[in-house]
Design a protein around this motif. Structure first.
Motif, PDB file in Angstrom:
ATOM      1  N   LYS A  30      18.086 -23.126 -55.994  1.00  0.00           N
ATOM      2  CA  LYS A  30      18.545 -21.764 -56.286  1.00  0.00           C
ATOM      3  C   LYS A  30      19.952 -21.526 -55.758  1.00  0.00           C
ATOM      4  O   LYS A  30      20.769 -20.860 -56.405  1.00  0.00           O
ATOM      5  N   THR A  45      19.081 -17.688 -50.394  1.00  0.00           N
ATOM      6  CA  THR A  45      17.973 -17.962 -51.313  1.00  0.00           C
ATOM      7  C   THR A  45      16.711 -18.262 -50.508  1.00  0.00           C
ATOM      8  O   THR A  45      16.782 -18.588 -49.324  1.00  0.00           O
ATOM      9  N   LYS A  91      23.579 -20.598 -57.805  1.00  0.00           N
ATOM     10  CA  LYS A  91      24.502 -19.509 -57.471  1.00  0.00           C
ATOM     11  C   LYS A  91      25.930 -20.012 -57.307  1.00  0.00           C
ATOM     12  O   LYS A  91      26.896 -19.286 -57.589  1.00  0.00           O
ATOM     13  N   PHE A 151      24.843 -15.170 -51.117  1.00  0.00           N
ATOM     14  CA  PHE A 151      24.612 -16.605 -51.009  1.00  0.00           C
ATOM     15  C   PHE A 151      23.450 -16.875 -50.056  1.00  0.00           C
ATOM     16  O   PHE A 151      23.579 -17.569 -49.050  1.00  0.00           O
TER      17      PHE A 151
END
Length: 384
Positions: free
Chosen positions: A79, A126, A83, A124
């Motif tokens: 993930k 996850t 990003k 930022f």
């Protein structure tokens, strides 16, 4: 973070089993695979595990937490890569301005912060959550162990001279960590087989072995003189014993009945194929007891059909077996070994230091093959 550091949080507690090392490797390896950039290990730091942050984390134990948290961390890293992927082009531009042939992790982080809306911090962070398939709830571990044991027929003292272990780790997340876990588990079992005896007062049940004078955990002198550990990958030799079909059927039936979660963490097969190494190798220590039994039988003072080897088999227990029915020392040693008792050198006999009378070098080999199930718990979570 803006300085390029990664803060990892996981429900797994580091207690010397190397879980932080493995999780960091999974996180950095996944980012490298997805983004094509190497993240320095020095950029990783672990925050304190806290249920205020990860409220759904499970316990640490059963030899499987390192694997579970690795799967969850892989999902979190995937993930994170998603990003950061939109900023790869800007990272390359920043690297070109610095006259570098390729961008690095710091360039990518800088691009991520630079490419976001001004006055707003980028998101930022996850989280990954591990949900196994039913067929991933259990798996087999295999191994074999050979141990060579020497006993002193007078004092009952024993020494493990040689041990070789082969353990199926499949693809290791970290071979150095796994070998350390295998060695530690074996030595833990050694203590159980030979040393760690609990003594109680027969009149009132009071524990008498309350310190290291009366309770003997293994020390460095108890480790086999020659200790070899081999890790192997036996995936190509696995056969379906029917259990896979049973789990496959349950995997289709139970979710449909609402008795198991319908979605699960796919994850990399490379990570899912690793094996737990914390507890299964304890079983290898039975090779020590088996070798000890053969050594005692070699004295000729025990009936192989009636001999009972207690656990732990302490020097007192071994001496009781080797002295059984003997009238004196010479009867225990045998007439050919009297020179050894006097601590004299006779051709054909090895010199023995005072206080260490080894009458006959009773060295026996034994092999034990071990297999067993390891059970996964059902959830684990990690975050970056």
């Amino acid at each position: 973070l803006a300085d390029g550091s990664l803060q990892l949080i996981t429900n797994g507690i580091e207690m010397g089993q190397g879980i932080h090392t493995k999780i960091a490797q999974v996180a950095l390896g996944t980012l490298n695979k997805k983004l094509g950039v190497r993240v320095p290990l020095t950029n990783v730091r672990f925050a304190n595990q806290n249920s205020h942050v990860l409220s759904l984390g499970g316990g640490t134990g059963g030899s499987t937490t390192s694997e579970q948290t690795s799967f969850a961390m892989e999902e979190a890293a995937v993930k994170m890569a998603e990003k950061l992927a939109p900023f790869l082009k800007l990272a390359k531009k920043i690297a070109a301005e610095k006259k570098k042939s390729s961008f690095d992790w710091q360039d990518l982080v800088k691009a991520g912060f630079k490419g976001n809306t001004p006055f707003w911090n980028p998101d930022f962070s996850t989280m990954g959550f591990y949900r196994p398939e039913i067929k991933d709830l259990t798996y087999d571990t295999y191994g074999a162990c050979v141990s060579e044991v020497e006993i002193d027929v007078l004092t009952g003292e024993s020494k493990v001279l040689f041990t070789q272990v082969m353990f199926d780790c499949a693809p290791c997340l970290n071979p150095a960590v796994d070998i350390g876990q295998i060695e530690g588990a074996y030595v833990m079992g050694l203590g159980q087989m030979l040393l760690e005896q609990r003594l109680h007062d027969p009149t009132n049940g009071q524990l008498l072995s309350t310190n290291t004078w009366t309770y003997k955990p293994p020390t460095i002198s108890d480790i086999p003189e020659n200790f070899v550990v081999n890790i192997v990958d036996l995936r190509s030799q696995e056969t379906n014993n029917g259990w896979d079909w049973v789990l496959g059927g349950l995997g289709s039936t139970l979710p449909a009945l609402g008795l198991f979660h319908k979605s699960y963490t796919k994850g990399s097969r490379a990570f899912k194929s690793s094996r737990a190494t914390g507890e299964p190798p304890v079983l290898f220590s039975y090779a020590i007891l088996s070798a000890l039994r053969n050594a005692v039988l070699a004295t000729g003072r025990q009936d192989p059909k009636k001999i009972v080897m207690p656990i732990p088999c302490t020097p007192e227990e071994v001496a009781g077996l080797t002295w059984a029915g003997a009238k004196d020392v010479n009867e225990v040693l045998g007439t050919e070994s009297k020179a050894v008792v006097k601590d004299e050198y006779v051709p054909g006999n090895k010199p023995v230091s005072p206080g260490m009378s080894v009458a006959l070098p009773l060295v026996i080999l034994t092999t034990v093959v071990v297999g067993g199930y390891i059970y996964f718990s059902t959830t684990s979570s990690s975050s970056i």
